[in-house]
Write an enzyme that holds these catalytic residues in place. Structure first.
Site: not given
Length: 321
Positions: A148, A175
């Site tokens: 992330y 992400k």
């Protein structure tokens, strides 16, 4: 056990992680606890919508604001509700690598496929420290990991560090939560080709399909489109046929809703580098769609009555409900 080995985790991910892996909010009752019967109802509806995967247990789900026991129970209920009908991923937000491993081992037994993992938000800041944290983690769990990359963590993972992390066997994706499109494209160009780079924005998904992307990871706009959801299915079908201009014309019909989603949610996240206060408006949006949302867990404030009325009115104007 996952359906892949450590050595073929990236090939498995490239083949299977496609479409919309949504990150929904959680229903919360008037007692400010998770409403599990309503959570089960929502999951059934997400499956019926055609959501390809669920990414749960993170900021948007309010799981940053619960006890460890409640976090574990939440994931058990999600697994029971999904009944193997939809791929499940968790989100790990813990600075303690030992707590992260414990959670990943727990959800693996529940049938989760992997975990989106934030870099440690306290103490560890250098590239070597962060790499060592992820190396320690991935050496001790076989679950696939989606990084992330976000300012919420306090340090956006740099390009050199991303190259090192992408070479770890079970690190299969990122992400790209920094929300700078040029960085997404550079990462996709620079990193190994069997590594997934995803923008958490449906608004660029059609472009992504042309440029090597394959998944919208860890956001919730597809759910929010309500009655306009068929437009997404339509432009994806046209893209699959190579009819890019026709697909663009269909996709552009969603722009007014995308703009409103930005006003209600995304720009608050960008400005504050947090999700907490931004969720209040999304709770209203969910309820208007006939989904379960309920309260916001304290100490986060509820949306004002005026803001709620604005959302309800605009969703009708846009044809979402």
């Amino acid at each position: 056990m996952p359906d892949y080995s450590r050595k073929d985790a990236k090939a498995w991910a490239t083949e299977t992680i496609k479409g919309f892996y949504m990150c929904p909010i959680s229903p919360v009752g008037n007692d400010f606890q998770f409403d599990y019967p309503k959570l089960r109802e929502n999951i059934d509806k997400f499956i019926d919508m055609g959501v390809e995967g669920l990414v749960v247990g993170g900021f948007i789900a309010e799981c940053w604001n619960v006890t460890l026991g409640e976090w574990l129970k939440y994931h058990q209920v999600v697994a029971e509700a999904a009944r193997g009908k939809i791929p499940l991923w968790t989100i790990i937000l813990d600075p303690s690598v030992h707590q992260a491993i414990e959670k990943m081992n727990y959800v693996e037994k529940l049938g989760f496929e992997g975990a989106e993992v934030i870099n440690p938000v306290v103490q560890l800041r250098t590239d070597d420290e962060i790499f060592d944290w992820f190396k320690y983690l991935t050496d001790r769990t076989d679950l696939a990991v989606c990084l992330y990359r976000t300012p919420v963590s306090g340090k956006v993972l740099g390009f050199d560090l991303m190259r090192r992390l992408a070479d770890l066997d079970t690190v299969v994706a990122v992400k790209q939560g920094h929300l700078i499109r040029a960085e997404t494209l550079k990462l996709r160009h620079d990193l190994r080709k069997d590594f997934i780079v995803s923008d958490p924005l449906e608004s660029v998904f059609l472009e992504d399909l042309r440029l090597g992307g394959q998944v919208v990871w860890g956001e919730l706009s597809y759910i929010l489109y309500g009655k306009l959801r068929p437009l997404v299915k339509q432009y994806r079908a046209l893209a699959a046929e190579g009819k890019w201009e026709e697909a663009r014309a269909v996709s552009d019909k969603l722009n007014p809703v995308r703009d409103f989603y930005g006003d209600v949610f995304l720009w608050t996240v960008v400005q504050t580098a947090t999700y907490a206060s931004a969720l209040a408006g999304i709770k209203v949006w969910f309820e208007e769609l006939g989904l379960n949302a309920g309260r916001i867990m304290p100490p986060v404030r509820e949306a004002s009555d005026a803001f709620k009325d604005k959302i309800r009115s605009k969703l009708r104007e846009l044809g979402v409900v």
